[in-house]
Design a protein around this motif. Structure first.
Motif, PDB file in Angstrom:
ATOM      1  N   HIS A 194      -0.157 -12.940   0.930  1.00  0.00           N
ATOM      2  CA  HIS A 194      -1.155 -12.076   1.566  1.00  0.00           C
ATOM      3  C   HIS A 194      -1.817 -11.167   0.533  1.00  0.00           C
ATOM      4  O   HIS A 194      -1.139 -10.589  -0.315  1.00  0.00           O
ATOM      5  N   LEU A 195      -3.144 -11.030   0.634  1.00  0.00           N
ATOM      6  CA  LEU A 195      -3.896 -10.177  -0.285  1.00  0.00           C
ATOM      7  C   LEU A 195      -4.492  -8.991   0.459  1.00  0.00           C
ATOM      8  O   LEU A 195      -5.172  -9.162   1.473  1.00  0.00           O
ATOM      9  N   PHE A 196      -4.200  -7.792  -0.044  1.00  0.00           N
ATOM     10  CA  PHE A 196      -4.782  -6.567   0.480  1.00  0.00           C
ATOM     11  C   PHE A 196      -5.547  -5.879  -0.651  1.00  0.00           C
ATOM     12  O   PHE A 196      -5.234  -6.055  -1.824  1.00  0.00           O
ATOM     13  N   ILE A 197      -6.513  -5.077  -0.271  1.00  0.00           N
ATOM     14  CA  ILE A 197      -7.304  -4.325  -1.239  1.00  0.00           C
ATOM     15  C   ILE A 197      -7.051  -2.834  -1.055  1.00  0.00           C
ATOM     16  O   ILE A 197      -7.028  -2.329   0.068  1.00  0.00           O
ATOM     17  N   THR A 198      -6.823  -2.139  -2.169  1.00  0.00           N
ATOM     18  CA  THR A 198      -6.763  -0.685  -2.121  1.00  0.00           C
ATOM     19  C   THR A 198      -7.727  -0.131  -3.175  1.00  0.00           C
ATOM     20  O   THR A 198      -8.497  -0.886  -3.779  1.00  0.00           O
ATOM     21  N   ILE A 209     -19.202  -0.109  -1.705  1.00  0.00           N
ATOM     22  CA  ILE A 209     -17.963  -0.891  -1.636  1.00  0.00           C
ATOM     23  C   ILE A 209     -17.593  -1.253  -0.198  1.00  0.00           C
ATOM     24  O   ILE A 209     -17.114  -2.368   0.066  1.00  0.00           O
ATOM     25  N   ILE A 210     -17.816  -0.348   0.742  1.00  0.00           N
ATOM     26  CA  ILE A 210     -17.564  -0.693   2.146  1.00  0.00           C
ATOM     27  C   ILE A 210     -18.478  -1.844   2.577  1.00  0.00           C
ATOM     28  O   ILE A 210     -18.049  -2.785   3.254  1.00  0.00           O
ATOM     29  N   LYS A 237     -17.370  -8.647   6.309  1.00  0.00           N
ATOM     30  CA  LYS A 237     -17.340 -10.099   6.544  1.00  0.00           C
ATOM     31  C   LYS A 237     -16.550 -10.876   5.496  1.00  0.00           C
ATOM     32  O   LYS A 237     -16.692 -12.094   5.372  1.00  0.00           O
ATOM     33  N   THR A 238     -15.699 -10.195   4.721  1.00  0.00           N
ATOM     34  CA  THR A 238     -14.851 -10.919   3.754  1.00  0.00           C
ATOM     35  C   THR A 238     -13.499 -11.285   4.365  1.00  0.00           C
ATOM     36  O   THR A 238     -12.796 -12.144   3.834  1.00  0.00           O
ATOM     37  N   LYS A 275      -8.484 -16.963  -1.135  1.00  0.00           N
ATOM     38  CA  LYS A 275      -8.255 -18.344  -0.705  1.00  0.00           C
ATOM     39  C   LYS A 275      -6.994 -18.931  -1.340  1.00  0.00           C
ATOM     40  O   LYS A 275      -6.161 -19.552  -0.651  1.00  0.00           O
ATOM     41  N   GLU A 276      -6.836 -18.722  -2.651  1.00  0.00           N
ATOM     42  CA  GLU A 276      -5.688 -19.276  -3.371  1.00  0.00           C
ATOM     43  C   GLU A 276      -4.370 -18.627  -2.924  1.00  0.00           C
ATOM     44  O   GLU A 276      -3.352 -19.301  -2.770  1.00  0.00           O
ATOM     45  N   ILE A 277      -4.403 -17.326  -2.743  1.00  0.00           N
ATOM     46  CA  ILE A 277      -3.193 -16.599  -2.348  1.00  0.00           C
ATOM     47  C   ILE A 277      -2.783 -16.974  -0.926  1.00  0.00           C
ATOM     48  O   ILE A 277      -1.591 -17.222  -0.649  1.00  0.00           O
ATOM     49  N   GLU A 278      -3.730 -17.048  -0.023  1.00  0.00           N
ATOM     50  CA  GLU A 278      -3.421 -17.403   1.368  1.00  0.00           C
ATOM     51  C   GLU A 278      -2.985 -18.855   1.490  1.00  0.00           C
ATOM     52  O   GLU A 278      -2.176 -19.199   2.358  1.00  0.00           O
TER      53      GLU A 278
END
Length: 273
Positions: free
Chosen positions: A197-201, A218-219, A224-225, A189-192
């Motif tokens: 942009h926030l990505f997850i690896t 983890i999947i 829904k996030t 929320k804060e980054i957007e």
């Protein structure tokens, strides 16, 4: 080194990529290679595994600007972290950089204040040792200009394959941390909000330590996030022969392999966009 990494955040670089996590990113990622292949400025702003997720996510959320890309690659352990303690590594970060104090939650702030006398002693002792042996704590030479650890070839490989998986060793048993999920959604929320942009690896991990239950948990965690994933928990599993001294720390060749796989998966996300 943390002061140097903080200098990566400035207004002169357009649309950089900042990768961040614990040492699975700090010690096992080649930002130089990724930068060349993606034709974008890439910087490694990682801390350690023992720095709490709220600290790391508050830090990066505060630092980024419009157009920046953040790639967060938490270690698998973070997903199950129910402990609200503060590590010596995080204590030292805050002690040496007072501006970091605000990135902690209330309980961690209290614990930090309580531990100041301890840190006075520990860091005074370290300074004294470094006076007599100046090369002992000269960590800057072990990192490149993008914040990556580059001393792999100078270290002896000490890793031995595990007999049981990390999941089994720590008895995670599908108990995901609600606090960790709250931290990630808050950061998103804060980054957007800033137009970034926030990505997850996902981290590289020794094959002998990996467990398919990580993938299942983890999947489900990310459903829904609205977060975009670069790869999945299985993507960066590496042969134990490519592990240096810790299940998340790769050798030189392992780091290069992990980075090339990251590039391939990163490109596929942007092609879809």
């Amino acid at each position: 080194m943390e002061t140097k990494k903080a200098s990566f955040f400035n207004n002169t670089i357009e649309k950089p990529i900042y990768v961040i996590a614990g040492s699975s990113m700090g010690n096992s990622f080649d930002s130089e290679l990724v930068s060349k292949k993606l034709n974008r400025e890439v910087f490694n702003t990682s801390f350690t595994l023992s720095h709490k997720s709220n600290f790391i996510l508050n830090y990066i959320s505060d630092k980024v600007k419009k157009g920046d890309i953040v790639v967060y690659g938490p270690e698998f352990d973070n997903y199950y972290d129910q402990d609200n303690s503060i590590s010596t590594a995080q204590l030292a970060s805050v002690y040496n950089n007072s501006s970091f104090f605000k990135y902690q939650n209330f309980q961690q702030k209290i614990k930090f204040i309580y531990n100041i006398p301890k840190m006075n002693v520990l860091l005074s002792y370290r300074k004294l040792k470094s006076f007599f042996k100046p090369n002992l704590y000269n960590d800057l030479k072990k990192y490149n200009s993008r914040g990556d650890y580059i001393h792999h070839k100078n270290e002896k490989r000490t890793w031995n394959a595990s007999q049981i998986s990390r999941y089994e060793k720590y008895n995670y048993n599908h108990v995901i941390s609600t606090e960790f999920k709250k931290n990630i959604l808050k950061a998103k929320k804060e980054i957007e909000k800033k137009g970034a942009h926030l990505f997850i690896t996902f981290p590289p991990i020794a094959e002998s330590e990996y467990d398919d239950r990580f993938n299942t948990d983890i999947i489900n965690f990310y459903k829904k996030t609205g977060l975009k994933l670069i790869g999945n928990p299985k993507t960066f599993v590496v042969n134990d022969s490519l592990i240096l001294n810790h299940p998340y720390h790769t050798t030189y060749n392992g780091t290069r392999k992990r980075s090339l796989i990251f590039i391939q998966n990163f490109k596929s996300i942007f092609e879809l966009d």
